[in-house]
Design a protein around this motif. Structure first.
Motif, short mmCIF file in Angstrom:
data_model
loop_
_atom_site.label_atom_id
_atom_site.label_comp_id
_atom_site.label_asym_id
_atom_site.label_seq_id
_atom_site.Cartn_x
_atom_site.Cartn_y
_atom_site.Cartn_z
N LYS A 25 0.84 -1.19 0.00
CA LYS A 25 0.00 0.00 0.00
C LYS A 25 0.88 1.24 0.00
O LYS A 25 1.90 1.29 0.67
CB LYS A 25 -0.91 -0.01 1.23
N ARG A 26 0.43 2.24 -0.75
CA ARG A 26 1.14 3.52 -0.82
C ARG A 26 0.36 4.59 -0.07
O ARG A 26 -0.87 4.66 -0.19
CB ARG A 26 1.32 3.93 -2.28
N ILE A 73 0.60 2.45 10.26
CA ILE A 73 0.86 1.34 11.19
C ILE A 73 -0.32 0.36 11.20
O ILE A 73 -0.12 -0.85 11.13
CB ILE A 73 1.15 1.88 12.61
N GLU A 74 -1.53 0.87 11.24
CA GLU A 74 -2.71 0.00 11.25
C GLU A 74 -2.83 -0.79 9.95
O GLU A 74 -3.22 -1.96 9.97
CB GLU A 74 -3.99 0.80 11.52
N ILE A 124 0.25 -11.12 8.71
CA ILE A 124 0.61 -11.10 10.13
C ILE A 124 -0.32 -12.03 10.89
O ILE A 124 -1.53 -11.82 10.92
CB ILE A 124 0.56 -9.66 10.69
N PRO A 125 0.25 -13.08 11.49
CA PRO A 125 -0.58 -14.08 12.16
C PRO A 125 -1.27 -13.54 13.41
O PRO A 125 -0.82 -12.56 14.01
CB PRO A 125 0.41 -15.19 12.52
N ASN A 126 -2.34 -14.20 13.76
CA ASN A 126 -3.11 -13.82 14.93
C ASN A 126 -2.46 -14.43 16.18
O ASN A 126 -2.96 -15.36 16.77
CB ASN A 126 -4.56 -14.30 14.77
N ASP A 127 -1.31 -13.89 16.54
CA ASP A 127 -0.54 -14.33 17.69
C ASP A 127 -0.17 -13.07 18.47
O ASP A 127 0.57 -12.23 17.97
CB ASP A 127 0.70 -15.09 17.22
N ALA A 140 8.19 -2.62 16.46
CA ALA A 140 9.20 -2.37 15.42
C ALA A 140 8.64 -1.49 14.31
O ALA A 140 9.30 -0.55 13.86
CB ALA A 140 9.70 -3.70 14.85
N VAL A 141 7.42 -1.77 13.88
CA VAL A 141 6.78 -1.00 12.81
C VAL A 141 6.56 0.44 13.26
O VAL A 141 6.80 1.38 12.50
CB VAL A 141 5.44 -1.68 12.40
N GLU A 142 6.11 0.64 14.50
CA GLU A 142 5.90 2.01 15.00
C GLU A 142 7.19 2.81 14.94
O GLU A 142 7.18 3.97 14.50
CB GLU A 142 5.36 1.98 16.43
N GLU A 143 8.27 2.23 15.38
CA GLU A 143 9.56 2.93 15.36
C GLU A 143 9.98 3.28 13.94
O GLU A 143 10.38 4.40 13.66
CB GLU A 143 10.64 2.09 16.04
#
Length: 135
Positions: free
Chosen positions: A4-5, A17-18, A26-29, A39-42
């Motif tokens: 996604k852009r 981020i969402e 991304i697994p449901n874990d 990590a993604v937020e940073e």
């Protein structure tokens, strides 16, 4: 795979981020998702805050799975910046004695199995990899 852009990225950190966290890759874990989100937020915050003047640029986010490994890629055309060149902070020092900056990418490197950076075709490309949890 999800790609996604976002353009422009100003004030869109939470949305970006969402979008990544909603990827079917991304697994449901809960524990795995917690590490990925941090990590993604940073990584996303660094691009939104520093890559472009006033956030008026774009970012492409991509998730995919290869050989039981989640691969997250962030691509932007902002100021060339290799976050991996910054020396890891000395976390044995108190916050007051530590140099400012670098803690976010250090956190990414601790949470992910592999973090890499290249500058190609006038773009910063940050890739983070994490082995998927056993089912």
């Amino acid at each position: 795979m999800m790609e996604k852009r976002f353009d422009p990225i100003k004030n869109k950190s939470a949305e970006i981020i969402e979008a990544i966290m909603q990827s079917p890759d991304i697994p449901n874990d809960e524990s795995f998702q917690f590490k990925i989100r941090l990590a993604v937020e940073e990584a996303v915050e660094n691009v939104v805050r520093y890559a472009y003047t006033e956030g008026m640029g774009w970012i492409i986010v991509k998730t995919e799975i290869e050989n039981n490994i989640l691969i997250l890629t962030l691509r932007d055309e902002g100021v060339p910046f290799d976050p991996l060149k910054k020396e890891d902070p000395d976390i044995t020092l108190s916050a007051e004695d530590r140099e400012i900056g670098g803690l976010g990418i250090f956190l990414c490197k601790q949470l992910m199995d592999k973090v890499s950076y290249v500058y190609e075709n006038h773009c910063n490309v940050l890739q983070m990899e994490k082995k998927l949890p056993n089912k």
